[in-house]
Write a protein that holds these residues in place. Structure first.
Motif, short mmCIF file in Angstrom:
data_model
loop_
_atom_site.label_atom_id
_atom_site.label_comp_id
_atom_site.label_asym_id
_atom_site.label_seq_id
_atom_site.Cartn_x
_atom_site.Cartn_y
_atom_site.Cartn_z
N CYS A 32 0.87 -1.23 0.00
CA CYS A 32 0.13 0.03 0.13
C CYS A 32 0.87 1.38 -0.11
O CYS A 32 0.33 2.40 0.35
CB CYS A 32 -0.92 0.16 1.30
N ALA A 33 2.23 1.13 -0.31
CA ALA A 33 3.25 2.21 -0.20
C ALA A 33 2.62 3.25 -0.99
O ALA A 33 2.71 4.70 -0.49
CB ALA A 33 4.32 1.85 -0.80
N GLN A 34 1.91 3.39 -2.28
CA GLN A 34 1.25 4.49 -2.94
C GLN A 34 0.09 4.59 -2.50
O GLN A 34 -0.43 5.58 -3.70
CB GLN A 34 1.84 4.40 -4.19
N ALA A 35 -0.56 4.04 -1.84
CA ALA A 35 -1.95 4.54 -1.69
C ALA A 35 -2.60 4.29 -0.33
O ALA A 35 -3.67 3.97 -0.05
CB ALA A 35 -2.69 3.32 -2.58
N ASN A 36 -1.82 5.35 0.43
CA ASN A 36 -2.23 5.33 1.81
C ASN A 36 -3.86 6.05 1.94
O ASN A 36 -3.84 7.20 1.38
CB ASN A 36 -1.26 6.15 2.57
N GLY A 37 -4.90 5.55 2.44
CA GLY A 37 -6.02 6.10 2.43
C GLY A 37 -6.90 5.62 1.23
O GLY A 37 -8.16 5.88 1.34
N ALA A 38 -6.31 4.95 0.22
CA ALA A 38 -7.54 4.31 -0.77
C ALA A 38 -8.07 3.16 -0.05
O ALA A 38 -7.78 2.55 1.00
CB ALA A 38 -6.46 3.84 -1.67
N THR A 39 -9.33 3.02 -0.77
CA THR A 39 -10.24 1.99 -0.14
C THR A 39 -10.83 1.29 -1.44
O THR A 39 -10.83 1.58 -2.45
CB THR A 39 -11.54 2.61 0.52
N TYR A 40 -11.23 -0.07 -1.09
CA TYR A 40 -11.85 -0.96 -2.07
C TYR A 40 -13.10 -1.41 -1.66
O TYR A 40 -13.03 -1.87 -0.59
CB TYR A 40 -10.81 -1.98 -2.58
N GLN A 41 -14.22 -0.97 -2.21
CA GLN A 41 -15.65 -1.46 -1.59
C GLN A 41 -15.52 -0.83 -0.36
O GLN A 41 -16.22 -1.56 0.62
CB GLN A 41 -15.87 -2.83 -1.56
N GLY A 42 -15.11 0.33 -0.09
CA GLY A 42 -15.37 0.98 1.30
C GLY A 42 -14.56 0.29 2.28
O GLY A 42 -14.56 0.59 3.54
N ARG A 43 -13.62 -0.54 1.95
CA ARG A 43 -12.83 -1.01 3.06
C ARG A 43 -11.36 -0.68 2.74
O ARG A 43 -10.89 -0.94 1.56
CB ARG A 43 -12.97 -2.59 2.97
N GLU A 44 -10.70 -0.08 3.86
CA GLU A 44 -9.24 0.45 3.55
C GLU A 44 -8.28 -0.76 2.87
O GLU A 44 -8.45 -1.86 3.22
CB GLU A 44 -8.60 0.71 4.80
N VAL A 45 -7.57 -0.02 1.95
CA VAL A 45 -6.39 -0.97 1.51
C VAL A 45 -5.49 -1.39 2.60
O VAL A 45 -5.67 -0.83 3.53
CB VAL A 45 -5.66 -0.58 0.39
N GLY A 46 -4.96 -2.79 2.74
CA GLY A 46 -4.00 -3.04 3.74
C GLY A 46 -4.81 -3.81 4.94
O GLY A 46 -4.37 -4.29 5.91
N SER A 47 -6.24 -3.90 4.59
CA SER A 47 -7.00 -4.60 5.56
C SER A 47 -7.49 -5.82 5.03
O SER A 47 -8.35 -6.68 5.38
CB SER A 47 -8.10 -3.74 6.23
N TRP A 48 -7.35 -6.02 3.50
CA TRP A 48 -8.03 -7.22 2.82
C TRP A 48 -7.22 -8.31 2.96
O TRP A 48 -7.67 -9.46 3.11
CB TRP A 48 -8.13 -6.75 1.22
N GLY A 49 -5.91 -8.11 2.67
CA GLY A 49 -5.11 -9.42 2.55
C GLY A 49 -4.63 -10.12 3.97
O GLY A 49 -5.17 -9.53 4.95
N ASP A 50 -3.42 -10.62 3.95
CA ASP A 50 -3.13 -11.33 5.20
C ASP A 50 -2.46 -10.34 6.05
O ASP A 50 -2.55 -10.25 7.22
CB ASP A 50 -2.43 -12.54 5.19
N VAL A 51 -1.68 -9.60 5.32
CA VAL A 51 -0.94 -8.42 5.86
C VAL A 51 -0.68 -7.26 4.81
O VAL A 51 -0.61 -7.50 3.83
CB VAL A 51 0.78 -9.04 5.91
N GLY A 52 -0.59 -6.00 5.33
CA GLY A 52 -0.44 -5.04 4.60
C GLY A 52 0.88 -4.14 4.78
O GLY A 52 1.42 -4.28 6.06
N ALA A 53 1.47 -3.69 3.80
CA ALA A 53 2.72 -2.98 3.87
C ALA A 53 2.63 -1.50 3.56
O ALA A 53 2.29 -1.38 2.42
CB ALA A 53 3.96 -3.65 3.24
N TYR A 54 2.93 -0.35 4.23
CA TYR A 54 2.96 0.94 3.86
C TYR A 54 4.26 1.60 3.78
O TYR A 54 5.19 1.11 4.66
CB TYR A 54 1.99 1.83 4.73
N SER A 55 4.41 2.54 3.18
CA SER A 55 5.77 3.31 3.28
C SER A 55 5.41 4.92 3.82
O SER A 55 4.25 5.37 3.32
CB SER A 55 6.29 3.37 1.92
N LEU A 56 6.24 5.44 4.45
CA LEU A 56 5.98 6.80 4.81
C LEU A 56 7.35 7.83 4.30
O LEU A 56 7.33 8.80 4.85
CB LEU A 56 6.03 6.76 6.44
N GLN A 57 7.77 7.12 3.14
CA GLN A 57 8.95 7.86 2.56
C GLN A 57 8.52 8.86 1.89
O GLN A 57 7.27 9.44 1.67
CB GLN A 57 9.63 6.70 1.45
#
Ligand code: PLP
Length: 423
Positions: free
Chosen positions: A180-205
């Protein structure tokens, strides 16, 4: 290719847009006294390390983790030092290692591939479709008996078709990581990315939607996966309240307090930044739609327009030559456009340019992940032709939250002018 008689800036006319685009660092450009105060507070407390210091109480890293987990609707979040570190922790958490294959999209930052290599597994590239995101059909076609996981990457702010990815993954018994490095705050079908799979990874670079310069977050609903990620990210695993026989060795990807303090403030700004980008992107697309249709051109497909983080507007031209001519003409109009793939310009977002990966170079003979692979792995420059074709025809425009209404109107005018002039 672009008619001469028009008064385009590239032919000496006045640019449609008066000023160049603002720098595309949404969160970075929003840094103000709030981040300053947050950093000063940490400095004055003299507690620069999350696990101890002269002042008691919860650390900033812990506060950030709680806020992040709540924002993403998951049970657990773990602060780490980068998005790459988050991916490595995620892969260790789900037990990916030597001998395993991990499917990744052919269009992603090279770190998605190198994180797989860092845990000793090998990346297998799959095509993206007109959304420029993992094509669930090609993902499924790339599954081998040795595939352990898939990494769905929400590139350029847009959410992947997580229902389709997860359905295919589950059918084959695979784990799902979301990048989810490039999509902080994006949602799919109303649910945050990073909450669908087993694990999510974000970047704050710094290049990301919100930033602490460097930094990353792991998200998961599973206590077990969170604990495994936490163990790996902190070499002093005795801190993690697990029975002695459950401890695994770790390294050090711990998030510094100063970064966590900045990221906490930035996360509070995320909603406002998304609103601003989404409003501008809606205007841009509405203003360009007629001319685009007239010319038989299309926007990038979005699987969930409302959930798109809206950092970019991407248009597909008919040929790579046309895309290059259009983006050059747009730049002359003061519109910061670029083509997403040019064979001659190295860009680590496209597999074909990942030379050290494509040539299977290893840090050491014994540590060569391709040697541990359970079948010969062959990479070819043209192995994902659809991805190269789409990216080669894709003209990318940033959607900065700092674009004024006038900037947006002038951008529309400039794009329409250039597209109308296309032969
Ligand atoms: C899609 C993607 N994955 C992973 C990363 C790695 O993040 P970082 O640079 O924080 O390690 C980035 C950004 O650089 C990225 O864009």
């Amino acid at each position: 290719m672009i008619a001469d008689e028009t008064r385009l800036a590239i032919h000496g006319g006045t640019p449609a847009k008066q000023y160049p685009d603002p720098p595309m660092y949404p969160g970075g450009m929003a840094i103000d006294e709030e981040e300053e105060a947050a950093v000063l507070e940490v400095l004055r407390s003299k507690r620069l390390f999350r696990y101890y210091g002269p002042t008691p109480g919860p650390s900033k890293a812990e506060e950030l983790e709680q806020a992040f987990a709540a924002a993403k609707g998951v049970g657990h979040a773990l602060g780490v030092t980068s998005g790459t570190a988050a991916l490595v922790c995620a892969l260790h958490a789900i037990g990916v290692g030597p001998g395993d294959e991990v499917i990744i999209p052919a269009y992603t930052w090279i770190a998605t591939a190198t994180a797989v290599l860092a845990v000793g597994a090998v990346p297998i590239m799959a095509e993206v479709d007109e959304s420029l995101l993992l094509d669930p059909t090609d993902f499924e076609a790339k599954i081998s008996p040795y595939t352990k996981a898939v990494i769905a990457v929400h590139m350029r702010g847009a959410p992947c078709r997580m229902d389709a990815v997860i359905e295919a993954a589950r059918r084959h018994g695979l784990k799902v990581v979301e990048d989810c490095a490039q999509a902080n705050g994006a949602t799919y079908q109303g649910r945050e990315v990073g909450s669908w799979g087993d694990v999510g990874a974000y970047s704050l670079q710094f290049n990301k939607i919100v930033t602490s310069g460097e930094g990353g977050m792991v998200t998961t609903d599973s206590l077990e996966l969170y604990q495994r990620a936490a163990l790996f990210h902190d070499v002093n695993t005795s801190r993690h309240n697990l029975p002695e026989d459950k401890l695994l060795w770790g390294i050090n990807f711990r998030m510094p307090e100063l970064l966590a303090a900045v990221a906490l403030v930035q996360m509070r700004k995320l909603g406002g930044l998304l609103d601003a980008m989404r409003a501008r992107k809606r205007m841009l697309k509405a203003g360009m739609a007629d001319v685009l249709a007239e010319k038989g051109l299309t926007f990038r497909t979005l699987h969930d327009e409302a959930g798109d983080a809206a950092i970019a507007t991407i248009l597909f031209m008919q040929t790579p030559q046309q895309a290059q001519a259009v983006s050059e003409a747009l730049r002359a109009e003061n519109i910061g456009a670029g083509v997403l793939y040019r064979p001659e310009a190295r860009d680590y977002h496209i597999y074909a340019h990942w030379t050290p990966v494509m040539q299977q170079r290893a840090w050491s003979a014994g540590g060569n992940p391709w040697r541990w692979a359970q079948r010969p792995i062959e990479y070819r420059q043209d192995m994902c032709p659809r991805t190269l074709d789409l990216l080669g025809r894709a003209v990318h425009l940033n959607v900065s939250p700092l674009l004024s209404n006038e900037d947006v109107e002038e951008t529309i005018e400039g794009v329409n002018r250039v597209l109308k002039a296309l032969a």
